[in-house]
Design a protein around this motif. Sequence first.
Motif, PDB file in Angstrom:
ATOM      1  N   ARG A  40      -8.721  -2.737   5.682  1.00 33.23           N
ATOM      2  CA  ARG A  40      -8.674  -3.705   4.590  1.00 33.23           C
ATOM      3  C   ARG A  40      -7.329  -4.425   4.557  1.00 33.23           C
ATOM      4  O   ARG A  40      -6.288  -3.811   4.777  1.00 33.23           O
ATOM      5  CB  ARG A  40      -8.941  -3.023   3.246  1.00 33.23           C
ATOM      6  CG  ARG A  40     -10.293  -2.331   3.192  1.00 33.23           C
ATOM      7  CD  ARG A  40     -10.587  -1.750   1.817  1.00 33.23           C
ATOM      8  NE  ARG A  40      -9.574  -0.781   1.387  1.00 33.23           N
ATOM      9  CZ  ARG A  40      -9.558   0.492   1.746  1.00 33.23           C
ATOM     10  NH1 ARG A  40     -10.484   0.955   2.581  1.00 33.23           N
ATOM     11  NH2 ARG A  40      -8.634   1.310   1.288  1.00 33.23           N
ATOM     12  N   ALA A  99       0.842  -1.193   0.000  1.00 29.55           N
ATOM     13  CA  ALA A  99       0.000   0.000   0.000  1.00 29.55           C
ATOM     14  C   ALA A  99       0.876   1.242   0.000  1.00 29.55           C
ATOM     15  O   ALA A  99       1.861   1.327   0.748  1.00 29.55           O
ATOM     16  CB  ALA A  99      -0.913   0.000   1.219  1.00 29.55           C
ATOM     17  N   GLU A 153      -8.897  -8.599  -1.769  1.00 30.36           N
ATOM     18  CA  GLU A 153      -9.059  -7.656  -0.658  1.00 30.36           C
ATOM     19  C   GLU A 153     -10.118  -8.161   0.312  1.00 30.36           C
ATOM     20  O   GLU A 153     -11.210  -8.550  -0.093  1.00 30.36           O
ATOM     21  CB  GLU A 153      -9.466  -6.290  -1.183  1.00 30.36           C
ATOM     22  CG  GLU A 153      -9.715  -5.251  -0.088  1.00 30.36           C
ATOM     23  CD  GLU A 153     -10.381  -4.004  -0.631  1.00 30.36           C
ATOM     24  OE1 GLU A 153      -9.645  -3.052  -0.947  1.00 30.36           O
ATOM     25  OE2 GLU A 153     -11.629  -4.000  -0.764  1.00 30.36           O
ATOM     26  N   GLN A 170      -4.558  -1.574   4.364  1.00 31.07           N
ATOM     27  CA  GLN A 170      -5.029  -0.208   4.159  1.00 31.07           C
ATOM     28  C   GLN A 170      -6.234   0.016   5.069  1.00 31.07           C
ATOM     29  O   GLN A 170      -7.306  -0.562   4.822  1.00 31.07           O
ATOM     30  CB  GLN A 170      -5.452   0.019   2.705  1.00 31.07           C
ATOM     31  CG  GLN A 170      -4.314   0.253   1.734  1.00 31.07           C
ATOM     32  CD  GLN A 170      -4.821   0.541   0.334  1.00 31.07           C
ATOM     33  OE1 GLN A 170      -5.791  -0.054  -0.112  1.00 31.07           O
ATOM     34  NE2 GLN A 170      -4.162   1.449  -0.373  1.00 31.07           N
ATOM     35  N   ASP A 171      -6.039   0.798   6.126  1.00 30.70           N
ATOM     36  CA  ASP A 171      -7.118   1.018   7.090  1.00 30.70           C
ATOM     37  C   ASP A 171      -7.622  -0.332   7.614  1.00 30.70           C
ATOM     38  O   ASP A 171      -6.865  -1.076   8.198  1.00 30.70           O
ATOM     39  CB  ASP A 171      -8.240   1.843   6.452  1.00 30.70           C
ATOM     40  CG  ASP A 171      -7.757   3.196   5.966  1.00 30.70           C
ATOM     41  OD1 ASP A 171      -6.945   3.802   6.679  1.00 30.70           O
ATOM     42  OD2 ASP A 171      -8.183   3.631   4.883  1.00 30.70           O
ATOM     43  N   ASP A 189      -3.488   5.620  -0.540  1.00 31.01           N
ATOM     44  CA  ASP A 189      -4.718   4.942  -0.938  1.00 31.01           C
ATOM     45  C   ASP A 189      -4.557   4.156  -2.235  1.00 31.01           C
ATOM     46  O   ASP A 189      -5.531   3.715  -2.833  1.00 31.01           O
ATOM     47  CB  ASP A 189      -5.868   5.945  -1.064  1.00 31.01           C
ATOM     48  CG  ASP A 189      -5.570   7.079  -2.048  1.00 31.01           C
ATOM     49  OD1 ASP A 189      -4.515   7.036  -2.713  1.00 31.01           O
ATOM     50  OD2 ASP A 189      -6.396   8.001  -2.157  1.00 31.01           O
ATOM     51  N   GLU A 190      -3.301   3.971  -2.667  1.00 27.72           N
ATOM     52  CA  GLU A 190      -3.009   3.165  -3.854  1.00 27.72           C
ATOM     53  C   GLU A 190      -2.447   1.804  -3.455  1.00 27.72           C
ATOM     54  O   GLU A 190      -1.931   1.626  -2.339  1.00 27.72           O
ATOM     55  CB  GLU A 190      -1.999   3.877  -4.759  1.00 27.72           C
ATOM     56  CG  GLU A 190      -2.475   5.195  -5.297  1.00 27.72           C
ATOM     57  CD  GLU A 190      -1.440   5.857  -6.188  1.00 27.72           C
ATOM     58  OE1 GLU A 190      -1.773   6.884  -6.794  1.00 27.72           O
ATOM     59  OE2 GLU A 190      -0.294   5.338  -6.281  1.00 27.72           O
ATOM     60  N   LEU A 191      -2.519   0.863  -4.382  1.00 32.46           N
ATOM     61  CA  LEU A 191      -1.868  -0.427  -4.229  1.00 32.46           C
ATOM     62  C   LEU A 191      -0.881  -0.621  -5.373  1.00 32.46           C
ATOM     63  O   LEU A 191      -1.158  -0.245  -6.523  1.00 32.46           O
ATOM     64  CB  LEU A 191      -2.881  -1.565  -4.241  1.00 32.46           C
ATOM     65  CG  LEU A 191      -3.710  -1.782  -2.983  1.00 32.46           C
ATOM     66  CD1 LEU A 191      -4.749  -2.862  -3.221  1.00 32.46           C
ATOM     67  CD2 LEU A 191      -2.824  -2.155  -1.801  1.00 32.46           C
TER      68      LEU A 191
END
Length: 662
Positions: A348, A31, A364, A345-346, A34-36
């Motif tokens: 997730r 991460a 995900e 991510q957060d 907010d991108e992967l």
Amino acid sequence: MKSTEAYGSWPSPIDAALAASRDGRPEYVGAVGDELWWTEPRPAEAGRRALVRRSADGTTTELPAPWNARSRVIEYGGRPWAGTVRAEGGPLIVFVHFDDQRLYAYAPDGPREPWPLTPVSATGGGLRWADPRLHPDRGPAGEVWCVLEEFTGEAPTDLRRVIAAVPLDGSAAGDRSAVRELSDDRHRFVTGAEVSPDGRRAAWIAWDHPRMPWDGTEVMVADIGEDGTFHHARSFVGGPEESVPQVRWTSDGQLLFASDRSGWWNLYRADPDRGTVDGLCVREEEFAGPLWKIGLNWFCPLDNGLIATLHGKGSTTLGILDPETGEVVDIAGPWTEWAETLAVQDSRVIGIAASPRSAYEIVELDTATGHTRIIGAPHEDAVDPSYYPEPAVRTFTGPGGREIHAQVYPPHSPDRTGPDDELPPFVVWAHGGPTGHAALVLDLEIAYFTSRGIGVAEVNYGGSTGYGRAYRNRLRGQWGVVDVEDCAAVAGALAAEGAADPHRLAVRGGSAGGWTSAASLTGTDVYACGTIIYPILDLTGWGTDETHDFESQYLESLVGPLAEVPDRYRDRSPINRTDGLTTPFLILQGEDDPICPPVQCERFLATVEGRGIPHAYLTYPGEGHGFRRAETMISALEAELSLYAQTFGIDRTDVPRLELKK
């Protein structure tokens, strides 16, 4: 109604080109805000690894050719990229470019092409980098901390490894002295440094010859001084008979680590100040695996204190562990194998998973809702999935009553079946490593054979991972014995139960699996032929100066110390047992393989010259250890099928006829 045709002669839409186009899997998901980002294979582009970006809106782009995100540290490589968000200019990415092994910086939203951060060295294999961690607030211009592998001479073992800091302003691109060394080189092998949340401590994994990382490692903890270097480095946990393949800090400064001190890789939590260690979920399952590449990860803490973890016995799943209760809640879904990479991510969790009906894809999990979705590299059926094999997970009985784990893939076609009075041919697959594992996932190379009426049995012989340390240790001192016996036991059992034709059995494998294939052909009478792929054939040569540093003393545990048991090295080597070789064989070899060099094959072939044994030797320029180019994989797969067709008496005209010399 299915029509009846001889096993091995069935038509199939899964050709070698299709199998080659789907070879490989995504790796190293991470991460960046907010991108992967992750890497993906490109077999049609000379096997390069593309660096792929998934933006917040779901659009996917990649760093185009010729950029190839792949490290050569310890030759098997490791995590080749890292990224960070910036207040202006979009994300900043650093990655290792395979062609020159330099570390590059890349601003995907800017106008520049990637620019180098590290210099080139003409000594030996030069400078190599892996497992980068970005620290934009350290040093005058920000730094990336990595594993540095530096050659000090021309021999493959003339090198040192340290954790080093590279400035992000490019000032080290032509100046080796601008690279700061953070750790000393007291240990032969190190992983990247995990920095505690308060920035005051670093933790990493280290080990030394002759141990491999699944034998014994140490977790090193050091204070980070005002000068940005490591001070008072000390061994915290681990040892000669304890393997720790991953460490991570929690938000409150505790140290999470996976260890096999219980006989299985389980998760533990430690307090570095008090020295206490607590088991979080100690049970007979693996919560980690063998550290074949630098920077693999099997678990990742979430902000709420829970831990995302991969675990299982044999196959794996993704679960969420509550460290206070030890309870694990597993993900719902069809996936039976998860790659050794996770990102958070957060709320997730993102991983890479596959099943017997789907290839590896980016998955995900939203821990807040329990919902899962595929967000990258989605599996697409290029052919009717009714042609996919239908595997059975089996446990066989080997010598002395020991268990042998395997996946059996019988011949399968939606519109063909074999005659009632004919048993199908079978190929026993021996995986590489040998400290490795054959995963229960869709593999179009397997489907290439099964859809044509040839069965496949993947054997997780003694020494394989996924079944605890005792199962893994069965191979200690017994390589060339236990692996050969276990493969033969599975082949014999399939024949005895009427699932396979005892006169049409073959064995195949690559790397350590190539060794097992060659040792099986020269040491047993089970198989009618075999395929030997970039193999080890001469233990004495391979155990001295014919391989790379990482595995240069691997045989100390697999076979025994060379100085103490030289006869064992000689007597087990297929190159010294060719008088027992009577069946046809095919050898496939990359010309640029630094791990299993072609010289071993050439010496082996010299011993069978003029013996009247049908054989073929195909070499591929530009290929190293593990084929990556589509044209290579097509040639290799078609040659293998031709070998079986000729040996088993199967009429096939859809592949070029392999010329077998005598």
